[in-house]
Design an enzyme around this catalytic site. Structure first.
Site, PDB file in Angstrom:
ATOM      1  N   GLY A  14       0.850  -1.176   0.000  1.00  0.00           N
ATOM      2  CA  GLY A  14       0.000   0.000   0.000  1.00  0.00           C
ATOM      3  C   GLY A  14       0.887   1.226   0.000  1.00  0.00           C
ATOM      4  O   GLY A  14       2.097   1.139   0.258  1.00  0.00           O
ATOM      5  N   GLN A  48       2.934   9.840   1.918  1.00  0.00           N
ATOM      6  CA  GLN A  48       4.267   9.238   1.725  1.00  0.00           C
ATOM      7  C   GLN A  48       4.946   9.734   0.450  1.00  0.00           C
ATOM      8  O   GLN A  48       6.153   9.511   0.282  1.00  0.00           O
ATOM      9  CB  GLN A  48       4.160   7.706   1.681  1.00  0.00           C
ATOM     10  CG  GLN A  48       3.766   7.093   3.015  1.00  0.00           C
ATOM     11  CD  GLN A  48       3.707   5.589   2.913  1.00  0.00           C
ATOM     12  OE1 GLN A  48       2.697   5.030   2.525  1.00  0.00           O
ATOM     13  NE2 GLN A  48       4.811   4.920   3.228  1.00  0.00           N
ATOM     14  N   CYS A  72       7.113  -0.719   6.383  1.00  0.00           N
ATOM     15  CA  CYS A  72       6.592   0.506   5.775  1.00  0.00           C
ATOM     16  C   CYS A  72       7.677   1.088   4.882  1.00  0.00           C
ATOM     17  O   CYS A  72       8.843   1.137   5.283  1.00  0.00           O
ATOM     18  CB  CYS A  72       6.216   1.496   6.874  1.00  0.00           C
ATOM     19  SG  CYS A  72       5.554   3.057   6.246  1.00  0.00           S
ATOM     20  N   LEU A  73       7.291   1.532   3.698  1.00  0.00           N
ATOM     21  CA  LEU A  73       8.274   2.117   2.778  1.00  0.00           C
ATOM     22  C   LEU A  73       8.869   3.408   3.337  1.00  0.00           C
ATOM     23  O   LEU A  73       9.929   3.832   2.887  1.00  0.00           O
ATOM     24  CB  LEU A  73       7.625   2.374   1.417  1.00  0.00           C
ATOM     25  CG  LEU A  73       7.182   1.106   0.674  1.00  0.00           C
ATOM     26  CD1 LEU A  73       6.351   1.470  -0.551  1.00  0.00           C
ATOM     27  CD2 LEU A  73       8.387   0.263   0.276  1.00  0.00           C
ATOM     28  N   HIS A  92      -3.142   0.200   8.508  1.00  0.00           N
ATOM     29  CA  HIS A  92      -1.818   0.808   8.353  1.00  0.00           C
ATOM     30  C   HIS A  92      -1.881   1.994   7.385  1.00  0.00           C
ATOM     31  O   HIS A  92      -1.343   3.070   7.676  1.00  0.00           O
ATOM     32  CB  HIS A  92      -0.828  -0.261   7.856  1.00  0.00           C
ATOM     33  CG  HIS A  92       0.539   0.249   7.559  1.00  0.00           C
ATOM     34  ND1 HIS A  92       1.646  -0.136   8.291  1.00  0.00           N
ATOM     35  CD2 HIS A  92       1.002   1.108   6.605  1.00  0.00           C
ATOM     36  CE1 HIS A  92       2.726   0.483   7.799  1.00  0.00           C
ATOM     37  NE2 HIS A  92       2.358   1.233   6.771  1.00  0.00           N
ATOM     38  N   GLU A  93      -2.547   1.804   6.240  1.00  0.00           N
ATOM     39  CA  GLU A  93      -2.571   2.867   5.217  1.00  0.00           C
ATOM     40  C   GLU A  93      -3.388   4.073   5.669  1.00  0.00           C
ATOM     41  O   GLU A  93      -2.983   5.215   5.460  1.00  0.00           O
ATOM     42  CB  GLU A  93      -3.099   2.327   3.884  1.00  0.00           C
ATOM     43  CG  GLU A  93      -2.206   1.290   3.227  1.00  0.00           C
ATOM     44  CD  GLU A  93      -0.742   1.690   3.159  1.00  0.00           C
ATOM     45  OE1 GLU A  93      -0.437   2.879   2.956  1.00  0.00           O
ATOM     46  OE2 GLU A  93       0.112   0.805   3.333  1.00  0.00           O
ATOM     47  N   HIS A 127      -1.637   6.417   8.003  1.00  0.00           N
ATOM     48  CA  HIS A 127      -0.738   7.390   7.368  1.00  0.00           C
ATOM     49  C   HIS A 127      -1.446   8.729   7.158  1.00  0.00           C
ATOM     50  O   HIS A 127      -0.819   9.786   7.261  1.00  0.00           O
ATOM     51  CB  HIS A 127      -0.269   6.870   6.005  1.00  0.00           C
ATOM     52  CG  HIS A 127       0.938   5.977   6.061  1.00  0.00           C
ATOM     53  ND1 HIS A 127       2.158   6.395   6.550  1.00  0.00           N
ATOM     54  CD2 HIS A 127       1.119   4.702   5.659  1.00  0.00           C
ATOM     55  CE1 HIS A 127       3.042   5.402   6.445  1.00  0.00           C
ATOM     56  NE2 HIS A 127       2.432   4.358   5.922  1.00  0.00           N
TER      57      HIS A 127
HETATM   58 NI    NI Z   1       3.417   2.548   5.536  1.00  0.00          NI
END
Ligand code: NI
Length: 191
Positions: free
Chosen positions: A49, A54, A102-103, A144-145, A148
């Site tokens: 995701g 981000q 997480c990226l 999680h998404e 953000h």
């Molecule tokens: Ni993430």
């Protein structure tokens, strides 16, 4: 389309609450191109995701897709889903210990407790309403998404900081036990 740079933990853009998107804005060619970029960047980085914050755009949009992901080989498949202005309602007090990456927190993972069943309401990228119940491991990905978009990272959700690990040490010491838990969840919920 273009691959965007991904913000890393410590950058303030990851810590702000993203703003709602209007229907007019969503319908614009510029915004649709931005969504294309978000999806392309997620796929390029092998993310499950990616949230707009981000890629330095503080708007309430995130993309989710799981399809034979090398970063998360145990995750059930999720077709490409773009959520605009998503709202999550937790439908249970039950939590499972999700080992998340997480990226924006590259190279690390940690355990975040996530609700096993949620309801998500949102718009799709064309402005049509989405209203669905999501369960199991996939519910963790959605939580999680959407976190953000409220300026939250999985490290904020970690109850036990001792679960924080590099990806290498995750694979060596934690992956086998987590994959067993993940498989049991997928067997129970089908997602
Ligand atoms: Ni993430």
């Amino acid at each position: 389309m273009a691959i965007r740079k991904i913000a890393q933990i410590g950058h303030p853009v990851l810590r702000q609450r993203a703003r709602e998107v209007s229907l007019d804005e969503l319908a614009s060619a510029d915004f649709q191109r931005f969504i294309d970029d978000l999806v392309e960047t997620m796929r390029d980085a092998n993310g499950a995701g990616l949230a707009a914050t981000q890629v330095y755009e503080p708007v309430r949009v995130c993309a989710i897709e799981v399809n034979n992901n090398p970063r998360y080989p145990y995750k059930p498949k999720v077709p490409l889903t773009v959520l605009v202005n998503p709202v999550i309602e937790l439908r249970t007090d039950e939590r499972f210990d999700n080992y998340e990456g997480c990226l924006s927190v590259p190279g690390f993972r940690g355990v975040a407790p996530r609700a096993t069943e949620i309801r998500v309401t949102a718009l799709d990228r064309h402005g049509a309403p989405i209203d669905r119940v999501v369960r199991g491991l996939t519910a963790g990905t959605f939580q999680h998404e959407v976190d953000h978009l409220d300026g939250l990272l999985f490290v904020d959700r970690m109850v036990d900081p001792k679960t924080f690990t590099t990806w290498g040490e995750f694979e060596r010491y934690h992956q086998a036990a987590f994959v067993e838990r993940a498989k049991a969840l997928v067997a129970r919920f089908g997602e």
